[in-house]
Design a protein around this motif. Sequence first.
Motif, mmCIF file in Angstrom:
data_model
loop_
_atom_site.group_PDB
_atom_site.id
_atom_site.type_symbol
_atom_site.label_atom_id
_atom_site.label_comp_id
_atom_site.label_asym_id
_atom_site.label_seq_id
_atom_site.Cartn_x
_atom_site.Cartn_y
_atom_site.Cartn_z
ATOM 1 N N ASP A 57 0.834 -1.211 0.000
ATOM 2 C CA ASP A 57 0.000 0.000 0.000
ATOM 3 C C ASP A 57 0.864 1.254 0.000
ATOM 4 O O ASP A 57 0.629 2.191 -0.768
ATOM 5 N N GLU A 63 -3.511 -1.767 -4.175
ATOM 6 C CA GLU A 63 -4.944 -1.585 -4.412
ATOM 7 C C GLU A 63 -5.631 -2.846 -4.943
ATOM 8 O O GLU A 63 -6.679 -3.258 -4.450
ATOM 9 N N ARG A 64 -5.044 -3.463 -5.946
ATOM 10 C CA ARG A 64 -5.674 -4.642 -6.548
ATOM 11 C C ARG A 64 -5.736 -5.809 -5.562
ATOM 12 O O ARG A 64 -6.710 -6.570 -5.537
ATOM 13 N N HIS A 66 -6.303 -5.637 -2.435
ATOM 14 C CA HIS A 66 -7.462 -5.433 -1.556
ATOM 15 C C HIS A 66 -8.772 -5.794 -2.251
ATOM 16 O O HIS A 66 -9.723 -6.198 -1.586
ATOM 17 N N HIS A 67 -8.801 -5.663 -3.568
ATOM 18 C CA HIS A 67 -10.016 -6.010 -4.325
ATOM 19 C C HIS A 67 -10.101 -7.498 -4.638
ATOM 20 O O HIS A 67 -11.189 -8.071 -4.645
ATOM 21 N N GLU A 68 -8.959 -8.123 -4.915
ATOM 22 C CA GLU A 68 -8.962 -9.504 -5.390
ATOM 23 C C GLU A 68 -8.436 -10.526 -4.386
ATOM 24 O O GLU A 68 -8.696 -11.711 -4.524
ATOM 25 N N TYR A 99 -3.093 -14.007 -1.928
ATOM 26 C CA TYR A 99 -2.955 -13.204 -3.150
ATOM 27 C C TYR A 99 -1.690 -13.687 -3.828
ATOM 28 O O TYR A 99 -0.597 -13.590 -3.273
ATOM 29 N N GLU A 103 0.593 -12.148 -9.018
ATOM 30 C CA GLU A 103 -0.193 -10.905 -8.990
ATOM 31 C C GLU A 103 0.587 -9.786 -8.308
ATOM 32 O O GLU A 103 0.558 -8.640 -8.760
ATOM 33 N N ASP A 107 1.639 -6.265 -10.047
ATOM 34 C CA ASP A 107 1.336 -4.971 -9.426
ATOM 35 C C ASP A 107 2.600 -4.136 -9.248
ATOM 36 O O ASP A 107 2.590 -2.916 -9.484
#
Length: 127
Positions: A57, A63-64, A66-68, A99, A103, A107
């Motif tokens: 962060d 960000e991604r 936290h979404h995925e 995660y 990924e 990121d």
Amino acid sequence: MRTKVAIIGAGPAGLLLGQLLHTYGIDNVILERHTPEYVLGRIRAGLLEEGTVALLDELGAGERAHHEGLVHQGIELAFGGERHRIDLHGATGKTVMIYGQTEVTLDLMNARRAAGLTSVYEAEHVN
């Protein structure tokens, strides 16, 4: 090209180090002997502790996740034909996030690109 630091390897560790150094104003370049596609094709597991997520962060690369990502308050271990739950949140007040390392790598690559930082892929004679 002149730089203060050369980082060998564009995996998650090298990319994370590059972002950290950039955050502290230290010029760096990442040298990777393979293509970005090859690096992203190295599928690895992905369990991130809270501190790692917080660092992503801070570096603009979380960000991604936290979404995925999937937040878990504990883990289960199986042995002797039985499952044993370890309540991490109950014991420490912390969680973990599932995660994938691939990924995280993507990121960090995107954050590096967005910051205009240099990564050299297919660099010869890099070990």
